[in-house]
Design a protein around this motif. Structure first.
Motif, PDB file in Angstrom:
ATOM      1  N   MET A 160       0.838  -0.944  -0.172  1.00 23.89           N
ATOM      2  CA  MET A 160       0.287   0.212  -0.177  1.00 23.89           C
ATOM      3  C   MET A 160       0.681   1.110   0.675  1.00 23.89           C
ATOM      4  SD  MET A 160      -3.157   0.138   2.254  1.00 23.89           S
ATOM      5  CE  MET A 160      -3.751   1.432   2.430  1.00 23.89           C
ATOM      6  N   ARG A 161       0.627   2.195  -0.697  1.00 27.19           N
ATOM      7  CA  ARG A 161       1.053   3.490  -0.786  1.00 27.19           C
ATOM      8  C   ARG A 161       0.113   4.718   0.297  1.00 27.19           C
ATOM      9  NH1 ARG A 161       5.009   3.674  -4.613  1.00 27.19           N
ATOM     10  NH2 ARG A 161       4.434   6.203  -4.964  1.00 27.19           N
ATOM     11  N   ILE A 162       0.543   5.167   1.003  1.00 30.62           N
ATOM     12  CA  ILE A 162       0.374   5.871   2.144  1.00 30.62           C
ATOM     13  C   ILE A 162       1.079   7.149   1.769  1.00 30.62           C
ATOM     14  CG2 ILE A 162      -0.121   6.270   4.242  1.00 30.62           C
ATOM     15  CD1 ILE A 162      -1.661   4.342   3.761  1.00 30.62           C
ATOM     16  N   GLY A 163       0.108   8.374   1.558  1.00 28.77           N
ATOM     17  CA  GLY A 163       0.380   9.755   1.319  1.00 28.77           C
ATOM     18  C   GLY A 163       0.591  10.396   2.113  1.00 28.77           C
ATOM     19  N   TYR A 164       1.189  11.648   2.781  1.00 32.83           N
ATOM     20  CA  TYR A 164       1.167  12.751   3.513  1.00 32.83           C
ATOM     21  C   TYR A 164       1.823  14.015   3.322  1.00 32.83           C
ATOM     22  CZ  TYR A 164       2.248  15.172   7.956  1.00 32.83           C
ATOM     23  OH  TYR A 164       2.383  16.075   8.364  1.00 32.83           O
ATOM     24  N   ALA A 165       0.712  14.607   3.614  1.00 37.58           N
ATOM     25  CA  ALA A 165       0.075  16.086   2.922  1.00 37.58           C
ATOM     26  C   ALA A 165       0.468  17.341   4.068  1.00 37.58           C
ATOM     27  CB  ALA A 165      -0.220  16.367   1.653  1.00 37.58           C
ATOM     28  N   ARG A 166       1.145  18.317   4.119  1.00 32.22           N
ATOM     29  CA  ARG A 166       0.944  19.297   4.979  1.00 32.22           C
ATOM     30  C   ARG A 166       1.325  20.774   4.192  1.00 32.22           C
ATOM     31  NH1 ARG A 166       4.891  22.056   7.590  1.00 32.22           N
ATOM     32  NH2 ARG A 166       5.805  21.396   6.310  1.00 32.22           N
ATOM     33  N   VAL A 167       0.529  21.498   5.415  1.00 30.61           N
ATOM     34  CA  VAL A 167       1.458  22.647   4.674  1.00 30.61           C
ATOM     35  C   VAL A 167       1.022  23.758   6.550  1.00 30.61           C
ATOM     36  CG1 VAL A 167      -0.075  23.157   2.416  1.00 30.61           C
ATOM     37  CG2 VAL A 167      -1.882  23.488   5.115  1.00 30.61           C
ATOM     38  N   SER A 168       1.624  24.931   6.235  1.00 26.06           N
ATOM     39  CA  SER A 168       1.929  25.922   7.289  1.00 26.06           C
ATOM     40  C   SER A 168       0.726  26.486   8.550  1.00 26.06           C
ATOM     41  CB  SER A 168       3.550  26.407   7.513  1.00 26.06           C
ATOM     42  OG  SER A 168       4.693  25.474   7.440  1.00 26.06           O
ATOM     43  N   THR A 169       0.428  27.075   7.149  1.00 25.77           N
ATOM     44  CA  THR A 169      -0.522  27.548   7.521  1.00 25.77           C
ATOM     45  C   THR A 169      -2.495  27.288   7.076  1.00 25.77           C
ATOM     46  OG1 THR A 169      -0.428  29.253   5.749  1.00 25.77           O
ATOM     47  CG2 THR A 169       0.400  30.158   7.873  1.00 25.77           C
ATOM     48  N   CYS A 170      -3.231  28.186   7.378  1.00 27.68           N
ATOM     49  CA  CYS A 170      -4.069  27.251   6.915  1.00 27.68           C
ATOM     50  C   CYS A 170      -5.203  28.269   5.520  1.00 27.68           C
ATOM     51  CB  CYS A 170      -5.764  27.558   8.153  1.00 27.68           C
ATOM     52  SG  CYS A 170      -5.218  26.574   9.773  1.00 27.68           S
ATOM     53  N   GLU A 171      -4.291  29.091   5.460  1.00 25.30           N
ATOM     54  CA  GLU A 171      -4.172  29.594   4.231  1.00 25.30           C
ATOM     55  C   GLU A 171      -3.624  29.385   2.918  1.00 25.30           C
ATOM     56  OE1 GLU A 171      -2.825  31.646   7.317  1.00 25.30           O
ATOM     57  OE2 GLU A 171      -4.929  31.624   7.746  1.00 25.30           O
ATOM     58  N   GLN A 172      -2.412  28.502   3.681  1.00 28.36           N
ATOM     59  CA  GLN A 172      -2.373  27.716   2.133  1.00 28.36           C
ATOM     60  C   GLN A 172      -3.117  26.639   1.962  1.00 28.36           C
ATOM     61  OE1 GLN A 172       1.172  26.938   4.426  1.00 28.36           O
ATOM     62  NE2 GLN A 172       2.453  28.272   3.247  1.00 28.36           N
ATOM     63  N   SER A 173      -2.771  26.244   0.592  1.00 27.17           N
ATOM     64  CA  SER A 173      -3.941  24.950  -0.209  1.00 27.17           C
ATOM     65  C   SER A 173      -3.374  23.576   0.318  1.00 27.17           C
ATOM     66  CB  SER A 173      -4.650  25.747  -1.662  1.00 27.17           C
ATOM     67  OG  SER A 173      -4.942  24.146  -1.629  1.00 27.17           O
ATOM     68  N   LEU A 174      -3.878  22.619   0.133  1.00 23.32           N
ATOM     69  CA  LEU A 174      -3.025  21.108   0.217  1.00 23.32           C
ATOM     70  C   LEU A 174      -3.601  20.592  -1.627  1.00 23.32           C
ATOM     71  CD1 LEU A 174      -3.962  19.565   3.681  1.00 23.32           C
ATOM     72  CD2 LEU A 174      -1.840  19.836   2.927  1.00 23.32           C
ATOM     73  N   ASP A 175      -3.913  21.056  -1.892  1.00 21.53           N
ATOM     74  CA  ASP A 175      -4.491  20.623  -3.535  1.00 21.53           C
ATOM     75  C   ASP A 175      -3.629  19.813  -4.168  1.00 21.53           C
ATOM     76  OD1 ASP A 175      -7.012  21.482  -2.772  1.00 21.53           O
ATOM     77  OD2 ASP A 175      -7.107  23.299  -3.697  1.00 21.53           O
ATOM     78  N   LEU A 176      -2.055  21.082  -3.984  1.00 22.01           N
ATOM     79  CA  LEU A 176      -0.989  20.390  -5.472  1.00 22.01           C
ATOM     80  C   LEU A 176      -0.563  19.312  -4.415  1.00 22.01           C
ATOM     81  CD1 LEU A 176       1.179  21.371  -7.182  1.00 22.01           C
ATOM     82  CD2 LEU A 176       2.513  22.138  -5.916  1.00 22.01           C
ATOM     83  N   GLN A 177      -0.589  19.280  -3.497  1.00 22.72           N
ATOM     84  CA  GLN A 177       0.082  18.073  -2.250  1.00 22.72           C
ATOM     85  C   GLN A 177       0.104  17.328  -3.315  1.00 22.72           C
ATOM     86  OE1 GLN A 177       1.747  18.349   1.234  1.00 22.72           O
ATOM     87  NE2 GLN A 177       1.746  20.529   0.650  1.00 22.72           N
ATOM     88  N   ILE A 178      -2.076  16.806  -2.790  1.00 24.88           N
ATOM     89  CA  ILE A 178      -2.609  15.886  -2.862  1.00 24.88           C
ATOM     90  C   ILE A 178      -2.690  15.355  -4.272  1.00 24.88           C
ATOM     91  CG2 ILE A 178      -5.139  14.952  -2.977  1.00 24.88           C
ATOM     92  CD1 ILE A 178      -5.253  17.018  -0.060  1.00 24.88           C
ATOM     93  N   ASP A 179      -3.031  16.195  -5.207  1.00 21.70           N
ATOM     94  CA  ASP A 179      -3.051  16.406  -6.780  1.00 21.70           C
ATOM     95  C   ASP A 179      -1.567  15.010  -6.653  1.00 21.70           C
ATOM     96  OD1 ASP A 179      -5.499  17.035  -6.321  1.00 21.70           O
ATOM     97  OD2 ASP A 179      -4.289  18.765  -7.726  1.00 21.70           O
ATOM     98  N   ALA A 180      -0.620  15.410  -6.148  1.00 17.22           N
ATOM     99  CA  ALA A 180       0.524  15.106  -6.940  1.00 17.22           C
ATOM    100  C   ALA A 180       0.721  13.151  -6.095  1.00 17.22           C
ATOM    101  CB  ALA A 180       2.204  15.921  -6.190  1.00 17.22           C
ATOM    102  N   LEU A 181       0.093  13.523  -4.642  1.00 14.03           N
ATOM    103  CA  LEU A 181       0.223  11.960  -4.417  1.00 14.03           C
ATOM    104  C   LEU A 181      -0.272  10.829  -4.831  1.00 14.03           C
ATOM    105  CD1 LEU A 181       0.470  13.707  -0.524  1.00 14.03           C
ATOM    106  CD2 LEU A 181       1.832  11.882  -2.075  1.00 14.03           C
TER     107      LEU A 181
END
Length: 181
Positions: free
Chosen positions: A1-22
């Motif tokens: 299984m491949r498990i992804g992890y995404a994090r941004v430092s502030t709530c104003e930032q979006s996780l979309d780029l990381q999630i799409d890549a993962l």
């Protein structure tokens, strides 16, 4: 299984780029830490991801700096994964620790991340020192200026209670107690 992890430092930032890549990298599940600093001691998404991983799985991150801010933390985490027979992959840096070369590159890049972090700290300190030498001040503005504090002392001498004085001059009771200390 491949498990992804995404994090941004502030709530104003979006996780979309990381999630799409993962997702493109074939991650079955993605754990997220929105608005959580890399140096924060508590990263609930990462904790869940690490608990979910089993032997033969791979933890996938978009970039190394999403995983950890210190070289020590990154290498400890990767060593723990390796001991559990779990792979680690960073998409942007093209690192896969299943090979000797991937492991070498990880160590070199983690040193660069550590170096970069230290440079940022040094530049920030130097900038603050230069600003201080020009008379700049940092930190919170004092809750009471001299005139307001003298007024509070006068009201106290007149028999007024601390809570009443605090309400009158517009500061919190604990702040006034600290000043009156």
């Amino acid at each position: 299984m491949r498990i992804g992890y995404a994090r941004v430092s502030t709530c104003e930032q979006s996780l979309d780029l990381q999630i799409d890549a993962l997702e493109r990298a074939g991650c079955d599940t993605i754990f997220e830490d929105p608005g959580v600093s890399g140096v924060a001691p508590e990263r609930p998404g990462l904790t869940k991801a690490l608990r979910t991983l089993k032997e033969g799985d791979t933890l996938v991150v978009w970039r190394l700096d999403r995983m950890a801010r210190s070289m020590h933390d990154l290498l400890d985490t990767v060593d723990t994964l390796h001991a559990r027979k779990i792979g680690f992959q960073s998409l942007c840096e093209h690192i896969d620790i299943d090979s000797a070369f991937g492991e070498l590159i990880l160590h070199v890049l983690s040193s660069v991340v550590h170096f970069e972090r230290r440079l940022i700290v040094e530049r920030t300190r130097a900038g603050m020192e230069a600003a201080r030498s020009r008379g700049a001040t940092f930190g919170r503005r004092p809750a009471l200026d001299g005139e307001t504090f003298r007024e509070a002392l006068y009201l106290k001498a007149q028999g007024m209670t601390i809570p009443a004085i605090a309400a009158d001059i517009g500061v919190g009771r604990s702040t006034l107690y600290r000043y009156m200390g």
